[in-house]
Design a protein around this motif. Sequence first.
Motif, PDB file in Angstrom:
ATOM      1  N   LYS A  32      10.930  -6.087  -3.876  1.00 53.85           N
ATOM      2  CA  LYS A  32      11.922  -5.400  -3.043  1.00 53.85           C
ATOM      3  C   LYS A  32      11.863  -5.877  -1.588  1.00 53.85           C
ATOM      4  CE  LYS A  32      13.571  -2.338  -6.052  1.00 53.85           C
ATOM      5  NZ  LYS A  32      15.011  -2.230  -6.411  1.00 53.85           N
ATOM      6  N   LEU A  33      10.645  -6.231  -1.137  1.00 52.19           N
ATOM      7  CA  LEU A  33      10.459  -6.620   0.264  1.00 52.19           C
ATOM      8  C   LEU A  33      10.476  -8.136   0.460  1.00 52.19           C
ATOM      9  CD1 LEU A  33       7.535  -4.163   1.111  1.00 52.19           C
ATOM     10  CD2 LEU A  33       9.949  -3.870   1.681  1.00 52.19           C
ATOM     11  N   ASN A  34      10.628  -8.882  -0.660  1.00 49.86           N
ATOM     12  CA  ASN A  34      10.571 -10.350  -0.608  1.00 49.86           C
ATOM     13  C   ASN A  34       9.229 -10.851  -0.078  1.00 49.86           C
ATOM     14  OD1 ASN A  34      13.205 -10.871  -1.630  1.00 49.86           O
ATOM     15  ND2 ASN A  34      14.076 -10.371   0.370  1.00 49.86           N
ATOM     16  N   TYR A  35       8.170 -10.183  -0.525  1.00 44.65           N
ATOM     17  CA  TYR A  35       6.808 -10.579  -0.189  1.00 44.65           C
ATOM     18  C   TYR A  35       6.041 -10.795  -1.485  1.00 44.65           C
ATOM     19  CZ  TYR A  35       6.415 -10.133   4.902  1.00 44.65           C
ATOM     20  OH  TYR A  35       6.515 -10.335   6.253  1.00 44.65           O
ATOM     21  N   SER A  36       4.841 -11.346  -1.378  1.00 41.84           N
ATOM     22  CA  SER A  36       4.010 -11.524  -2.568  1.00 41.84           C
ATOM     23  C   SER A  36       3.256 -10.236  -2.850  1.00 41.84           C
ATOM     24  CB  SER A  36       3.019 -12.675  -2.371  1.00 41.84           C
ATOM     25  OG  SER A  36       2.047 -12.319  -1.405  1.00 41.84           O
ATOM     26  N   ASP A  37       2.860 -10.050  -4.133  1.00 40.89           N
ATOM     27  CA  ASP A  37       2.084  -8.865  -4.475  1.00 40.89           C
ATOM     28  C   ASP A  37       0.696  -8.913  -3.834  1.00 40.89           C
ATOM     29  OD1 ASP A  37       1.505 -11.045  -6.087  1.00 40.89           O
ATOM     30  OD2 ASP A  37       0.862  -9.841  -7.778  1.00 40.89           O
ATOM     31  N   LYS A  38       0.224 -10.129  -3.501  1.00 46.16           N
ATOM     32  CA  LYS A  38      -1.061 -10.253  -2.812  1.00 46.16           C
ATOM     33  C   LYS A  38      -0.994  -9.638  -1.422  1.00 46.16           C
ATOM     34  CE  LYS A  38      -2.653 -14.424  -5.228  1.00 46.16           C
ATOM     35  NZ  LYS A  38      -3.046 -15.847  -5.092  1.00 46.16           N
ATOM     36  N   ALA A  39       0.152  -9.809  -0.753  1.00 44.17           N
ATOM     37  CA  ALA A  39       0.328  -9.221   0.578  1.00 44.17           C
ATOM     38  C   ALA A  39       0.312  -7.700   0.493  1.00 44.17           C
ATOM     39  CB  ALA A  39       1.635  -9.702   1.196  1.00 44.17           C
ATOM     40  N   VAL A  40       1.027  -7.153  -0.504  1.00 43.43           N
ATOM     41  CA  VAL A  40       1.051  -5.695  -0.689  1.00 43.43           C
ATOM     42  C   VAL A  40      -0.356  -5.183  -0.991  1.00 43.43           C
ATOM     43  CG1 VAL A  40       1.983  -3.798  -2.077  1.00 43.43           C
ATOM     44  CG2 VAL A  40       3.437  -5.761  -1.504  1.00 43.43           C
ATOM     45  N   SER A  41      -1.095  -5.935  -1.805  1.00 40.22           N
ATOM     46  CA  SER A  41      -2.475  -5.553  -2.139  1.00 40.22           C
ATOM     47  C   SER A  41      -3.343  -5.503  -0.885  1.00 40.22           C
ATOM     48  CB  SER A  41      -3.055  -6.544  -3.152  1.00 40.22           C
ATOM     49  OG  SER A  41      -4.387  -6.211  -3.467  1.00 40.22           O
ATOM     50  N   LYS A  42      -3.162  -6.462   0.007  1.00 47.12           N
ATOM     51  CA  LYS A  42      -3.936  -6.480   1.260  1.00 47.12           C
ATOM     52  C   LYS A  42      -3.579  -5.290   2.141  1.00 47.12           C
ATOM     53  CE  LYS A  42      -4.956 -11.422   1.742  1.00 47.12           C
ATOM     54  NZ  LYS A  42      -4.781 -12.628   2.575  1.00 47.12           N
ATOM     55  N   TRP A  43      -2.297  -4.930   2.175  1.00 47.46           N
ATOM     56  CA  TRP A  43      -1.888  -3.768   2.965  1.00 47.46           C
ATOM     57  C   TRP A  43      -2.563  -2.508   2.426  1.00 47.46           C
ATOM     58  CZ3 TRP A  43       4.018  -5.081   2.324  1.00 47.46           C
ATOM     59  CH2 TRP A  43       4.303  -6.237   3.066  1.00 47.46           C
ATOM     60  N   GLU A  44      -2.587  -2.380   1.101  1.00 46.12           N
ATOM     61  CA  GLU A  44      -3.134  -1.162   0.497  1.00 46.12           C
ATOM     62  C   GLU A  44      -4.660  -1.118   0.562  1.00 46.12           C
ATOM     63  OE1 GLU A  44      -1.570  -0.305  -3.352  1.00 46.12           O
ATOM     64  OE2 GLU A  44       0.501  -0.173  -2.642  1.00 46.12           O
ATOM     65  N   ARG A  45      -5.296  -2.269   0.744  1.00 46.27           N
ATOM     66  CA  ARG A  45      -6.755  -2.296   0.908  1.00 46.27           C
ATOM     67  C   ARG A  45      -7.154  -2.248   2.383  1.00 46.27           C
ATOM     68  NH1 ARG A  45      -6.536  -6.716  -2.797  1.00 46.27           N
ATOM     69  NH2 ARG A  45      -7.222  -8.092  -1.110  1.00 46.27           N
ATOM     70  N   ALA A  46      -6.156  -2.088   3.242  1.00 47.12           N
ATOM     71  CA  ALA A  46      -6.381  -2.004   4.689  1.00 47.12           C
ATOM     72  C   ALA A  46      -6.973  -3.283   5.255  1.00 47.12           C
ATOM     73  CB  ALA A  46      -7.265  -0.803   5.035  1.00 47.12           C
ATOM     74  N   GLU A  47      -6.647  -4.410   4.634  1.00 44.33           N
ATOM     75  CA  GLU A  47      -7.125  -5.700   5.134  1.00 44.33           C
ATOM     76  C   GLU A  47      -6.167  -6.291   6.162  1.00 44.33           C
ATOM     77  OE1 GLU A  47      -7.859  -8.278   1.855  1.00 44.33           O
ATOM     78  OE2 GLU A  47      -9.427  -7.011   0.992  1.00 44.33           O
ATOM     79  N   SER A  48      -4.924  -5.838   6.134  1.00 46.52           N
ATOM     80  CA  SER A  48      -3.938  -6.301   7.112  1.00 46.52           C
ATOM     81  C   SER A  48      -2.861  -5.235   7.266  1.00 46.52           C
ATOM     82  CB  SER A  48      -3.312  -7.627   6.672  1.00 46.52           C
ATOM     83  OG  SER A  48      -2.573  -7.465   5.471  1.00 46.52           O
ATOM     84  N   ILE A  49      -2.068  -5.375   8.327  1.00 44.92           N
ATOM     85  CA  ILE A  49      -0.982  -4.432   8.608  1.00 44.92           C
ATOM     86  C   ILE A  49       0.341  -5.198   8.615  1.00 44.92           C
ATOM     87  CG2 ILE A  49       0.030  -2.862  10.295  1.00 44.92           C
ATOM     88  CD1 ILE A  49      -2.693  -2.184  11.296  1.00 44.92           C
ATOM     89  N   PRO A  50       1.371  -4.690   7.933  1.00 43.68           N
ATOM     90  CA  PRO A  50       2.688  -5.335   8.010  1.00 43.68           C
ATOM     91  C   PRO A  50       3.215  -5.278   9.443  1.00 43.68           C
ATOM     92  CG  PRO A  50       2.599  -3.673   6.261  1.00 43.68           C
ATOM     93  CD  PRO A  50       1.384  -3.490   7.083  1.00 43.68           C
ATOM     94  N   ASP A  51       4.024  -6.260   9.806  1.00 42.93           N
ATOM     95  CA  ASP A  51       4.609  -6.191  11.151  1.00 42.93           C
ATOM     96  C   ASP A  51       5.661  -5.085  11.191  1.00 42.93           C
ATOM     97  OD1 ASP A  51       7.132  -7.195  10.236  1.00 42.93           O
ATOM     98  OD2 ASP A  51       6.358  -9.227  10.359  1.00 42.93           O
ATOM     99  N   VAL A  52       6.192  -4.821  12.372  1.00 38.30           N
ATOM    100  CA  VAL A  52       7.089  -3.676  12.577  1.00 38.30           C
ATOM    101  C   VAL A  52       8.341  -3.780  11.710  1.00 38.30           C
ATOM    102  CG1 VAL A  52       8.504  -2.453  14.255  1.00 38.30           C
ATOM    103  CG2 VAL A  52       6.264  -3.308  14.928  1.00 38.30           C
ATOM    104  N   VAL A  53       8.879  -4.986  11.589  1.00 38.69           N
ATOM    105  CA  VAL A  53      10.101  -5.174  10.792  1.00 38.69           C
ATOM    106  C   VAL A  53       9.837  -4.814   9.334  1.00 38.69           C
ATOM    107  CG1 VAL A  53      11.801  -6.855   9.964  1.00 38.69           C
ATOM    108  CG2 VAL A  53      10.989  -6.961  12.331  1.00 38.69           C
ATOM    109  N   VAL A  54       8.700  -5.272   8.798  1.00 34.57           N
ATOM    110  CA  VAL A  54       8.345  -4.992   7.403  1.00 34.57           C
ATOM    111  C   VAL A  54       8.040  -3.503   7.229  1.00 34.57           C
ATOM    112  CG1 VAL A  54       6.780  -5.528   5.498  1.00 34.57           C
ATOM    113  CG2 VAL A  54       7.462  -7.326   7.089  1.00 34.57           C
ATOM    114  N   LEU A  55       7.376  -2.888   8.220  1.00 35.15           N
ATOM    115  CA  LEU A  55       7.107  -1.457   8.150  1.00 35.15           C
ATOM    116  C   LEU A  55       8.410  -0.661   8.058  1.00 35.15           C
ATOM    117  CD1 LEU A  55       4.195  -0.887  10.702  1.00 35.15           C
ATOM    118  CD2 LEU A  55       4.129  -0.472   8.231  1.00 35.15           C
ATOM    119  N   LYS A  56       9.427  -1.119   8.804  1.00 34.46           N
ATOM    120  CA  LYS A  56      10.736  -0.445   8.737  1.00 34.46           C
ATOM    121  C   LYS A  56      11.353  -0.624   7.354  1.00 34.46           C
ATOM    122  CE  LYS A  56      14.363   1.667  10.476  1.00 34.46           C
ATOM    123  NZ  LYS A  56      15.241   1.656   9.295  1.00 34.46           N
TER     124      LYS A  56
END
Length: 202
Positions: A32-56
Amino acid sequence: MVDMYDMKRIIAKNITELRMAKGMTQLQVAEKLNYSDKAVSKWERAESIPDVVVLKDIADLFDVTLDYLVEEKHSKAVQNPIIDESVRKRKQIDIMSLSVALVWFVATLIFVILDLTTKIMYAHMLPFVYAIPVSAIVWLVFNSIWFSKRTNYMIISILVWSTLLAFYLTFYVFGIDIKMLFLVGIPGQMIIFMWSMLGKRK
């Protein structure tokens, strides 16, 4: 003041809870966000934060405000959209199921009419055979609108083979045996498989 680690943890917790409340996988969110599932996994493990545009985009995806994603505690009023989404999904499944059931109701009606009127052996069974590809079409339409598009490849495969079966049995009932017709399904299935591989790479 919230430090960077706490912010990562809060956002990770909120994204995970929203995703699970909506019944989505990490892969579905990524698509849905045009990102990889690895990126989503990192967000959910608190390894990285999406930028403001992606957060929106994430906030829009889950029908919450941007503030919701960065706040640790939420009011019940803010959480209502999550509950509403669960109810909405159940309604969507009910509508799709009802539509498929309607296809089989019509098939049964035609079966009864043909059973009373036709003298051709087994011809009255054909409505049930054609109900399979028609049900697949209904499933494909609703799945494309409301659910994971990755399932479409499987549905299209069912549609192709059930349509070939329906055509074959129709000819067979009238005394024509065309088993070679099923050979058409082989390149068709290969095309569907390659199409699904392109979708995964994308």
